[in-house]
Design a protein around this motif. Structure first.
Motif, PDB file in Angstrom:
ATOM      1  N   THR A   1      23.622   7.250  88.628  1.00 56.59           N
ATOM      2  CA  THR A   1      24.129   7.816  89.878  1.00 56.59           C
ATOM      3  C   THR A   1      25.441   8.544  89.645  1.00 56.59           C
ATOM      4  O   THR A   1      25.676   9.633  90.199  1.00 56.59           O
ATOM      5  N   THR A   2      26.314   7.983  88.822  1.00 54.19           N
ATOM      6  CA  THR A   2      27.585   8.631  88.505  1.00 54.19           C
ATOM      7  C   THR A   2      27.347   9.959  87.805  1.00 54.19           C
ATOM      8  O   THR A   2      27.992  10.974  88.116  1.00 54.19           O
ATOM      9  N   LYS A   3      26.401   9.962  86.850  1.00 55.94           N
ATOM     10  CA  LYS A   3      26.083  11.194  86.132  1.00 55.94           C
ATOM     11  C   LYS A   3      25.549  12.252  87.093  1.00 55.94           C
ATOM     12  O   LYS A   3      25.911  13.430  87.004  1.00 55.94           O
ATOM     13  N   THR A   4      24.682  11.844  88.022  1.00 53.28           N
ATOM     14  CA  THR A   4      24.149  12.788  88.999  1.00 53.28           C
ATOM     15  C   THR A   4      25.270  13.376  89.847  1.00 53.28           C
ATOM     16  O   THR A   4      25.308  14.588  90.097  1.00 53.28           O
ATOM     17  N   PHE A   5      26.199  12.529  90.290  1.00 52.24           N
ATOM     18  CA  PHE A   5      27.325  13.009  91.093  1.00 52.24           C
ATOM     19  C   PHE A   5      28.160  14.018  90.303  1.00 52.24           C
ATOM     20  O   PHE A   5      28.566  15.051  90.838  1.00 52.24           O
ATOM     21  N   MET A   6      28.410  13.720  89.026  1.00 49.53           N
ATOM     22  CA  MET A   6      29.211  14.625  88.195  1.00 49.53           C
ATOM     23  C   MET A   6      28.501  15.969  87.994  1.00 49.53           C
ATOM     24  O   MET A   6      29.135  17.029  88.017  1.00 49.53           O
ATOM     25  N   LEU A   7      27.175  15.922  87.806  1.00 50.39           N
ATOM     26  CA  LEU A   7      26.430  17.159  87.631  1.00 50.39           C
ATOM     27  C   LEU A   7      26.405  17.987  88.919  1.00 50.39           C
ATOM     28  O   LEU A   7      26.503  19.216  88.887  1.00 50.39           O
ATOM     29  N   LEU A   8      26.276  17.310  90.071  1.00 48.41           N
ATOM     30  CA  LEU A   8      26.352  18.024  91.344  1.00 48.41           C
ATOM     31  C   LEU A   8      27.721  18.658  91.532  1.00 48.41           C
ATOM     32  O   LEU A   8      27.841  19.782  92.036  1.00 48.41           O
ATOM     33  N   ALA A   9      28.759  17.933  91.131  1.00 43.99           N
ATOM     34  CA  ALA A   9      30.112  18.479  91.217  1.00 43.99           C
ATOM     35  C   ALA A   9      30.258  19.706  90.321  1.00 43.99           C
ATOM     36  O   ALA A   9      30.898  20.699  90.697  1.00 43.99           O
ATOM     37  N   ALA A  10      29.635  19.670  89.131  1.00 43.67           N
ATOM     38  CA  ALA A  10      29.690  20.809  88.220  1.00 43.67           C
ATOM     39  C   ALA A  10      28.991  22.024  88.824  1.00 43.67           C
ATOM     40  O   ALA A  10      29.488  23.149  88.748  1.00 43.67           O
ATOM     41  N   MET A  11      27.832  21.791  89.457  1.00 46.55           N
ATOM     42  CA  MET A  11      27.124  22.897  90.085  1.00 46.55           C
ATOM     43  C   MET A  11      27.927  23.471  91.252  1.00 46.55           C
ATOM     44  O   MET A  11      27.976  24.687  91.462  1.00 46.55           O
ATOM     45  N   THR A  12      28.563  22.591  92.011  1.00 45.17           N
ATOM     46  CA  THR A  12      29.412  23.042  93.113  1.00 45.17           C
ATOM     47  C   THR A  12      30.573  23.883  92.592  1.00 45.17           C
ATOM     48  O   THR A  12      30.939  24.904  93.195  1.00 45.17           O
ATOM     49  N   ALA A  13      31.150  23.480  91.477  1.00 46.20           N
ATOM     50  CA  ALA A  13      32.262  24.231  90.882  1.00 46.20           C
ATOM     51  C   ALA A  13      31.812  25.626  90.452  1.00 46.20           C
ATOM     52  O   ALA A  13      32.535  26.613  90.651  1.00 46.20           O
ATOM     53  N   ILE A  14      30.613  25.723  89.863  1.00 45.99           N
ATOM     54  CA  ILE A  14      30.072  27.026  89.483  1.00 45.99           C
ATOM     55  C   ILE A  14      29.925  27.910  90.714  1.00 45.99           C
ATOM     56  O   ILE A  14      30.304  29.090  90.727  1.00 45.99           O
ATOM     57  N   PHE A  15      29.365  27.315  91.753  1.00 51.20           N
ATOM     58  CA  PHE A  15      29.164  28.047  93.004  1.00 51.20           C
ATOM     59  C   PHE A  15      30.478  28.550  93.587  1.00 51.20           C
ATOM     60  O   PHE A  15      30.614  29.712  93.988  1.00 51.20           O
ATOM     61  N   MET A  16      31.476  27.673  93.622  1.00 53.88           N
ATOM     62  CA  MET A  16      32.773  28.039  94.192  1.00 53.88           C
ATOM     63  C   MET A  16      33.437  29.167  93.387  1.00 53.88           C
ATOM     64  O   MET A  16      34.009  30.095  93.961  1.00 53.88           O
ATOM     65  N   ALA A  17      33.346  29.093  92.071  1.00 53.74           N
ATOM     66  CA  ALA A  17      33.969  30.107  91.224  1.00 53.74           C
ATOM     67  C   ALA A  17      33.330  31.477  91.434  1.00 53.74           C
ATOM     68  O   ALA A  17      34.026  32.496  91.562  1.00 53.74           O
ATOM     69  N   ILE A  18      31.977  31.511  91.495  1.00 58.95           N
ATOM     70  CA  ILE A  18      31.297  32.792  91.707  1.00 58.95           C
ATOM     71  C   ILE A  18      31.610  33.335  93.096  1.00 58.95           C
ATOM     72  O   ILE A  18      31.851  34.535  93.279  1.00 58.95           O
ATOM     73  N   GLY A  19      31.606  32.460  94.090  1.00 59.10           N
ATOM     74  CA  GLY A  19      31.916  32.891  95.452  1.00 59.10           C
ATOM     75  C   GLY A  19      33.283  33.537  95.557  1.00 59.10           C
ATOM     76  O   GLY A  19      33.456  34.555  96.226  1.00 59.10           O
TER      77      GLY A  19
END
Length: 297
Positions: free
Chosen positions: A3-21
């Motif tokens: 679950t922790t790994k999933t949360f970290m990966l979701l956070a990484a995807m969110t960071a990618i999204f925020m940077a491109i935006g």
């Protein structure tokens, strides 16, 4: 840990999204693009069970079926759901010789599990129970919701990356915009696959607890991998984006646990299940109930 790994990966995807935006249009552009992508994916999530089952050619098994194999299948799924403390899901069958199975639905109250005819014909009753317990674990862990969130973010990233070529030149330049358009969706896809692999390990563990014997699932996974290499699933081939939903990759027999695989390697999963069996004190003997008259004996 999963679950922790999933949360970290979701956070990484969110960071990618925020940077491109930010590079494309600043905060306003980011919010607008995310809103459109979220709306599209909310619609898909709400209707995900119906869409997925239709695309995979699944047919519901009625309660009053006279087919003894399907009747036994329904009854065992019901017993496993009771053991897991879940509402009884709808049960579907897919007419293809490749052994495989998946679960879908936005929550436990609207869940469905599906198995192929190949799975019921190739595996014995204990192995089928291990597979369906794995799928019920996905329902219990709300993995369908998790994958919907990742799909929403991945869709938003793809949309923003395309916008970058036209609207992001001022901040990123032409070369930077082209790089974003190519590599950002690829990075999002890799994170999405990593999340899928992480959830498979968690479902294996919980599924083994539900059915009571990790070796049933371990034996089933080995048979499914061999069967997937030998048989083609035409529904999965026509809709490869759905491959991550199956218990084993329905598109090929790839065994490596690598960046581009939607599932962990079968060898790694079986090894983890055998270690779990040892910790539980389960005898190191695979499921082997006799099949004197089909998989349900």
């Amino acid at each position: 840990m999963g679950t922790t790994k999933t949360f970290m990966l979701l956070a990484a995807m969110t960071a990618i999204f925020m940077a491109i935006g930010y590079l494309v249009g600043g905060p306003t552009g980011m919010i607008l693009a995310f809103g459109v992508a979220a709306a599209m994916n909310v619609f898909a999530w709400w209707n995900s069970d119906k869409l997925v089952l239709r695309m995979q050619g699944a047919q519901e098994v009625p309660e009053n079926t006279t087919n003894p194999m399907l009747r036994g299948f329904r009854q065992d799924v019901a017993r496993l759901a009771d053991r897991a403390g879940l509402p009884q899901p709808k049960v579907y069958i897919i007419d293809t010789p490749q052994p495989n199975a998946f679960a879908t639905g936005r929550n436990p109250q609207n869940a469905a599990v599906a198995a192929t005819t190949g799975l019921l014909n190739m595996l014995n009753r204990e192995e089928v129970a291990g597979v369906m317990a794995h799928e019920l674990a996905h329902v219990q862990n709300r993995d369908t919701l998790t994958m919907t969130v990742t799909a929403t973010l991945a869709g938003a990233i793809g949309m923003l990356a395309n916008f970058a070529l036209f609207f992001g030149r001022e901040r990123a330049g032409l070369i930077g915009s082209l790089a974003l358009m190519i590599f950002a969706p690829m990075a999002a896809a890799l994170v999405q696959m990593a999340i899928s692999r992480s959830r498979e390990y968690e479902a294996d563990k919980r599924g083994a607890e539900i059915c009571g014997n990790p070796l049933w699932l371990a034996s089933a996974l080995e048979k499914i991998e061999r069967g997937a290499r030998a048989q083609i699933n035409p529904y999965a081939e026509r809709n490869p984006a759905m491959a991550h939903m199956y218990i084993s990759n329905p598109l090929n027999g790839r065994g490596a646990d690598n960046l581009f695989s939607t599932h962990p390697s079968t060898a790694n999963r079986v090894e983890a299940l055998r270690r779990m069996a040892g910790d539980m004190g389960v005898s190191n003997t695979p499921a082997a109930s006799p099949r004197t008259s089909g998989p349900w004996g």
